[in-house]
Design a protein around this motif. Sequence first.
Motif, PDB file in Angstrom:
ATOM      1  N   SER A 163      38.816  37.829  36.359  1.00  0.00           N
ATOM      2  CA  SER A 163      38.223  36.567  35.926  1.00  0.00           C
ATOM      3  C   SER A 163      38.675  35.389  36.774  1.00  0.00           C
ATOM      4  N   SER A 164      39.979  35.162  36.864  1.00  0.00           N
ATOM      5  CA  SER A 164      40.483  34.014  37.613  1.00  0.00           C
ATOM      6  C   SER A 164      40.675  34.322  39.088  1.00  0.00           C
ATOM      7  N   GLY A 165      40.930  35.581  39.421  1.00  0.00           N
ATOM      8  CA  GLY A 165      41.213  35.944  40.799  1.00  0.00           C
ATOM      9  C   GLY A 165      42.596  35.503  41.253  1.00  0.00           C
ATOM     10  N   GLU A 166      43.446  35.091  40.323  1.00  0.00           N
ATOM     11  CA  GLU A 166      44.778  34.628  40.693  1.00  0.00           C
ATOM     12  C   GLU A 166      45.631  35.799  41.168  1.00  0.00           C
ATOM     13  N   GLY A 167      46.269  35.632  42.326  1.00  0.00           N
ATOM     14  CA  GLY A 167      47.019  36.748  42.861  1.00  0.00           C
ATOM     15  C   GLY A 167      48.418  36.448  43.346  1.00  0.00           C
ATOM     16  N   ILE A 168      48.730  35.197  43.705  1.00  0.00           N
ATOM     17  CA  ILE A 168      50.023  34.917  44.325  1.00  0.00           C
ATOM     18  C   ILE A 168      51.174  35.249  43.373  1.00  0.00           C
ATOM     19  N   TYR A 169      51.097  34.739  42.143  1.00  0.00           N
ATOM     20  CA  TYR A 169      52.184  34.993  41.200  1.00  0.00           C
ATOM     21  C   TYR A 169      52.339  36.488  40.940  1.00  0.00           C
ATOM     22  N   TYR A 170      51.234  37.168  40.671  1.00  0.00           N
ATOM     23  CA  TYR A 170      51.313  38.588  40.338  1.00  0.00           C
ATOM     24  C   TYR A 170      51.759  39.413  41.547  1.00  0.00           C
ATOM     25  N   ALA A 171      51.388  38.986  42.747  1.00  0.00           N
ATOM     26  CA  ALA A 171      51.853  39.681  43.946  1.00  0.00           C
ATOM     27  C   ALA A 171      53.366  39.572  44.076  1.00  0.00           C
TER      28      ALA A 171
END
Length: 394
Positions: free
Chosen positions: A278-286
């Motif tokens: 949905s958000s495409g957020e990746g930096i934190y999870y990476a």
Amino acid sequence: MPDVDVIVVGGGPSGAIAAEDLARSGHSVALLDRAGRIKPCGGAIPPRLIADFAIPQDLLVARITTARMIAPSGRRVDIPIENGFVGMVDREDFDEFLRARAAEAGAMRLTGTYQSIDRAGGHPRVHYRDRDSGETRGLSARLVIGADGARSKVARDEVEGGDRIPYVVAYHEIIEAPGPVGQYHPDRCDVVYNGRISPDFYGWVFPHGNKASVGMGSLVHDVDLKQATADLRAASGLADCPTIRREGAPIPLQPLERWDNGRDVVLAGDAAGVVAPSSGEGIYYAMVGGRLAATAAAACLQTGRARDLRLARQLFMREHRTVFRVLASMQKAYYCSDERRERFVSLCHDVDVQRLTFEAYMNKALVRARPMAHLRIGLKNLAHLTRLVRPEFT
């Protein structure tokens, strides 16, 4: 004996954090990265990331205090970010800072392109093409961490299912941004839900100080990414701004079922598929994935048990599985048509949605302290999906 304890393939946020953590814990580490590659990314990071990973304030190129959701009809919902902010970073500088910090901690930096792994000597030996000489070189290790992106060659070569991860193709342009002009404001992130920009994802206009990231993504591979981005720039009043660079890359859609090969390789970051739906957020999870891969590798090195490599996925999913499931359900429900996108942006008008969304984003956890707010959101969500209510905007 192997040359080092661990070779980390890929020097993005995930690989750099894995290398730094292992080096700080006393292990010998090599960090292999292709220089000059910058991932297309809006560059948004939450306060929890800044705190958990000791990110200096001078790396933030902007502090965002408002998010604007734009519906297919052009109607807008502005969401104030209460009691916090969204930090913005330029990946070119941010990633290099993390790699340099890993080297300061003791990691050995190698610049080149991963080619393959063999085990002729009993331990995994990573073969890579050295950037400066063009020669193929090799380095052996007790373990390998694959942090080489969404279409990871390490995952494809070593981990079951690593060649079958679905992905969105993302594209953005970094431009010279003026002050407030047209629909653009340097203190606000704009998220555009419109099938003409992306038929199944969204477009974004994210300020980066005196620059801005303008881009979009789509799972539909015949979408003209550059034209959609040009349309997005024009709609925001940014068509005439000079373009600094253009970047495109795949973004994974879901975590892989396995992150290790049961022997001597574990994945992290985009290679493991840890981008929020949905958000495409990746930096934190990476970065979390890199830290957990380092934790799993350290445990395996200490005990000699290959099964300890499973800890990376187990610990990550224990913490974030519910968030990923909620976001995946939301993407499936609302990103399928402009009529649904219109309703989704209307739902963002709700104060409960606004507060819970950004509390969860900034703290990276579902907010459980407001059961009645969750109940109201659930009922409104059901009403929109069953068309019992009309979309509303201010």
